[in-house]
Design a protein around this motif. Structure first.
Motif, PDB file in Angstrom:
ATOM      1  N   ALA A  84       0.845  -1.211   0.000  1.00  0.00           N
ATOM      2  CA  ALA A  84       0.000   0.000   0.000  1.00  0.00           C
ATOM      3  C   ALA A  84       0.872   1.250   0.000  1.00  0.00           C
ATOM      4  N   ASP A  85       1.966   1.209   0.743  1.00  0.00           N
ATOM      5  CA  ASP A  85       2.880   2.345   0.813  1.00  0.00           C
ATOM      6  C   ASP A  85       3.549   2.583  -0.548  1.00  0.00           C
ATOM      7  N   THR A 141       2.418   1.688  -3.539  1.00  0.00           N
ATOM      8  CA  THR A 141       1.499   1.940  -4.671  1.00  0.00           C
ATOM      9  C   THR A 141       0.510   3.064  -4.371  1.00  0.00           C
ATOM     10  N   GLY A 142       0.540   3.600  -3.143  1.00  0.00           N
ATOM     11  CA  GLY A 142      -0.409   4.653  -2.760  1.00  0.00           C
ATOM     12  C   GLY A 142      -0.118   5.969  -3.456  1.00  0.00           C
ATOM     13  N   PRO A 143      -0.979   6.968  -3.222  1.00  0.00           N
ATOM     14  CA  PRO A 143      -0.864   8.269  -3.883  1.00  0.00           C
ATOM     15  C   PRO A 143       0.494   8.942  -3.659  1.00  0.00           C
TER      16      PRO A 143
END
Length: 197
Positions: free
Chosen positions: A190-191, A193-195
């Motif tokens: 998540a870190d 691939t996150g914004p």
């Protein structure tokens, strides 16, 4: 985003890479490519035989990994000689595979010897799968049937735990359960691939 994934032998790096693939990452596996470039009939296998002799072949003409391992893990100069054959061939394949990924892909390079190679700065992030040395040795004894001497030699042949942690942008502790590991991989994914990535 290009990510380097590394960890010592028996750290659980393969499990982490499998979870990342489930999450949609494109995996470029250095171990798999190192096997691919010395398959029967390849120039890579011929170079290994030229350097180490026909004693590193099975009766079927495949690379006899245990026989070669016994040579290179006991002699650092011979190990470097083998790496000088394998690494350039693997690098060629990596370039080909990277060229086929899209700009939106999370491209994960599974590189066992990332700390040793000095290539960590070439990645956007470096994920290190971390366990204590005692855990690595114990896993090789129980899961791979190695002798303690062989297991400890394999650990010594790699970068130290501290060297790997020094290049990490993300650390995945793998001393807990598979569920613990999966949860931590999801956080790191998540870190990456996150914004903000």
């Amino acid at each position: 985003m290009r990510v380097g994934l590394t960890g010592g032998i028996a750290s659980g790096k393969s499990t982490v890479s499998a979870i990342l693939v489930e999450l949609g990452a494109v995996l470029i596996d250095g171990d798999a490519l190192a096997r691919e470039v010395v398959e029967p009939g390849t120039p890579g296998l011929q170079q290994v035989v030229d350097a180490f002799g026909t004693g590193v072949l099975t009766a079927d003409g495949d690379l006899d990994r245990p026989a070669l391992g016994a040579i290179v893990f006991a002699d650092e100069a011979r190990r470097k000689e083998l790496e000088a054959i394998i690494h350039p061939l693997v690098f060629e394949r990596i370039v080909e595979l990277e060229a086929s990924a899209t700009p939106d892909d999370l491209v994960v390079h599974d590189i066992p010897l990332l700390a040793e190679s000095g290539r960590a700065p070439t990645f956007d992030a470096v994920v290190v799968v971390d366990v204590p040395v005692e855990t690595q040795v114990e896993r090789m004894l129980t899961q791979r049937g190695m002798t303690r001497e062989d297991a400890e030699a394999r650990v010594r042949a790699q970068a130290t735990r501290e060297d790997r942690l020094a290049i990490a942008t993300h650390v995945i502790d793998n001393t807990g359960t598979l569920e613990d590991l999966r949860r931590r991989v999801l956080e790191v994914h998540a870190d990456l691939t996150g914004p903000a990535a």
